[in-house]
Design a protein around this motif. Structure first.
Motif, PDB file in Angstrom:
ATOM      1  N   ARG A  98      -2.201  -2.934  -3.753  1.00  0.00           N
ATOM      2  CA  ARG A  98      -2.055  -4.011  -4.723  1.00  0.00           C
ATOM      3  C   ARG A  98      -1.478  -5.254  -4.061  1.00  0.00           C
ATOM      4  O   ARG A  98      -0.874  -5.189  -2.983  1.00  0.00           O
ATOM      5  CB  ARG A  98      -1.153  -3.571  -5.878  1.00  0.00           C
ATOM      6  CG  ARG A  98       0.266  -3.309  -5.446  1.00  0.00           C
ATOM      7  CD  ARG A  98       1.113  -2.801  -6.600  1.00  0.00           C
ATOM      8  NE  ARG A  98       2.460  -2.510  -6.125  1.00  0.00           N
ATOM      9  CZ  ARG A  98       3.246  -1.591  -6.616  1.00  0.00           C
ATOM     10  NH1 ARG A  98       2.839  -0.862  -7.638  1.00  0.00           N
ATOM     11  NH2 ARG A  98       4.449  -1.402  -6.120  1.00  0.00           N
ATOM     12  N   ILE A  99      -1.654  -6.369  -4.747  1.00  0.00           N
ATOM     13  CA  ILE A  99      -1.038  -7.608  -4.308  1.00  0.00           C
ATOM     14  C   ILE A  99       0.476  -7.425  -4.460  1.00  0.00           C
ATOM     15  O   ILE A  99       0.939  -6.844  -5.444  1.00  0.00           O
ATOM     16  CB  ILE A  99      -1.533  -8.807  -5.161  1.00  0.00           C
ATOM     17  CG1 ILE A  99      -3.054  -8.926  -5.117  1.00  0.00           C
ATOM     18  CG2 ILE A  99      -0.866 -10.109  -4.724  1.00  0.00           C
ATOM     19  CD1 ILE A  99      -3.636  -9.116  -3.738  1.00  0.00           C
ATOM     20  N   ALA A 100       1.222  -7.907  -3.497  1.00  0.00           N
ATOM     21  CA  ALA A 100       2.680  -7.755  -3.531  1.00  0.00           C
ATOM     22  C   ALA A 100       3.257  -8.452  -4.765  1.00  0.00           C
ATOM     23  O   ALA A 100       2.680  -9.414  -5.289  1.00  0.00           O
ATOM     24  CB  ALA A 100       3.291  -8.357  -2.267  1.00  0.00           C
ATOM     25  N   SER A 101       4.381  -7.959  -5.196  1.00  0.00           N
ATOM     26  CA  SER A 101       5.117  -8.622  -6.268  1.00  0.00           C
ATOM     27  C   SER A 101       5.852  -9.817  -5.669  1.00  0.00           C
ATOM     28  O   SER A 101       6.246  -9.788  -4.501  1.00  0.00           O
ATOM     29  CB  SER A 101       6.128  -7.663  -6.892  1.00  0.00           C
ATOM     30  OG  SER A 101       5.460  -6.553  -7.439  1.00  0.00           O
TER      31      SER A 101
ATOM     32  N   MET B 113       0.840  -1.191   0.000  1.00  0.00           N
ATOM     33  CA  MET B 113       0.000   0.000   0.000  1.00  0.00           C
ATOM     34  C   MET B 113       0.880   1.248   0.000  1.00  0.00           C
ATOM     35  O   MET B 113       1.915   1.278   0.649  1.00  0.00           O
ATOM     36  CB  MET B 113      -0.898   0.030   1.244  1.00  0.00           C
ATOM     37  CG  MET B 113      -1.927  -1.073   1.285  1.00  0.00           C
ATOM     38  SD  MET B 113      -2.848  -1.131   2.849  1.00  0.00           S
ATOM     39  CE  MET B 113      -3.788   0.372   2.755  1.00  0.00           C
ATOM     40  N   ALA B 114       0.438   2.257  -0.737  1.00  0.00           N
ATOM     41  CA  ALA B 114       1.033   3.591  -0.695  1.00  0.00           C
ATOM     42  C   ALA B 114      -0.141   4.556  -0.615  1.00  0.00           C
ATOM     43  O   ALA B 114      -1.015   4.560  -1.493  1.00  0.00           O
ATOM     44  CB  ALA B 114       1.881   3.855  -1.926  1.00  0.00           C
ATOM     45  N   ALA B 115      -0.199   5.336   0.446  1.00  0.00           N
ATOM     46  CA  ALA B 115      -1.341   6.220   0.693  1.00  0.00           C
ATOM     47  C   ALA B 115      -1.657   7.087  -0.520  1.00  0.00           C
ATOM     48  O   ALA B 115      -0.771   7.688  -1.119  1.00  0.00           O
ATOM     49  CB  ALA B 115      -1.054   7.105   1.902  1.00  0.00           C
TER      50      ALA B 115
END
Length: 190
Positions: A77-80, A70-72
């Motif tokens: 998104r699902i992690a890479s 997450m980025a505010a």
């Protein structure tokens, strides 16, 4: 006349956030939600049939376990997939599983038998370096951990196991196949 007390112990309530977390974790692990895929609250609430709050709680938990990024005000998104993330978590999981196998004497016989049977069935797949067999071994050992009766241990193991299972598919993940085979052998004899 007073209301009689129930003869059976009431089962603990399952919280909606835990149900949502479980469904999202399964979707991440089975590839329904793919690495790098953006998560949209409205789509998730529609898919899961719940309000935004349990979805956000589940996402926060998945983020703390390294499965969501997450980025505010930018993305969720699902992690890479990451080999180093797998390797780091696998080292801890190995220690947790070794301790569980050592403590197997305190586990109900039915749980030991189920884990041993699964471990025997997976030995061929592990010898062939099959990632699905590796993941199944982790799940079988996790089931054993869940029956030990230590909630903190079980929760920690479950979170670490989820991370290892997810990142095992990374091209640069270093799976200790010899260690997995030894774990399967030890588990097969509990």
């Amino acid at each position: 006349m007073p209301v009689p007390k129930p003869s059976a112990t009431a089962t603990p309530r399952t919280l909606l956030r835990d149900v949502v977390y479980s469904r999202m974790l399964n979707a991440i692990q089975d590839g329904t939600l793919e690495p790098g895929e953006r998560l949209n609250d409205e789509q998730l609430t529609a898919w899961l049939g719940v309000s935004r709050t349990p979805v956000r709680e589940a996402i926060a938990r998945l983020e703390s376990e390294g499965l969501v990024e997450m980025a505010a005000n930018r993305y969720t998104r699902i992690a890479s997939l990451s080999g180093p993330a797998h390797d780091e978590a696998a080292a801890l999981l190995d220690a947790l599983h070794a301790r569980a196998i050592q403590s197997a004497g305190a586990v109900p016989a039915s749980a030991r038998l189920a884990a041993a049977t699964t471990a025997r069935e997976l030995q061929g797949g592990l010898a062939a370096h099959d990632v699905a067999a590796y993941r199944a071994l982790l799940e079988a050992t996790g089931t054993l951990v869940a029956t030990i009766g230590n909630a903190l241990y079980a929760a920690t193991e479950r979170a670490v196991r989820g991370r290892v299972i997810f990142h095992a598919a990374a091209d640069d993940a270093v799976i200790d196949w010899d260690g997995a085979a030894k774990t399967a052998t030890a588990l097969a004899s509990v």
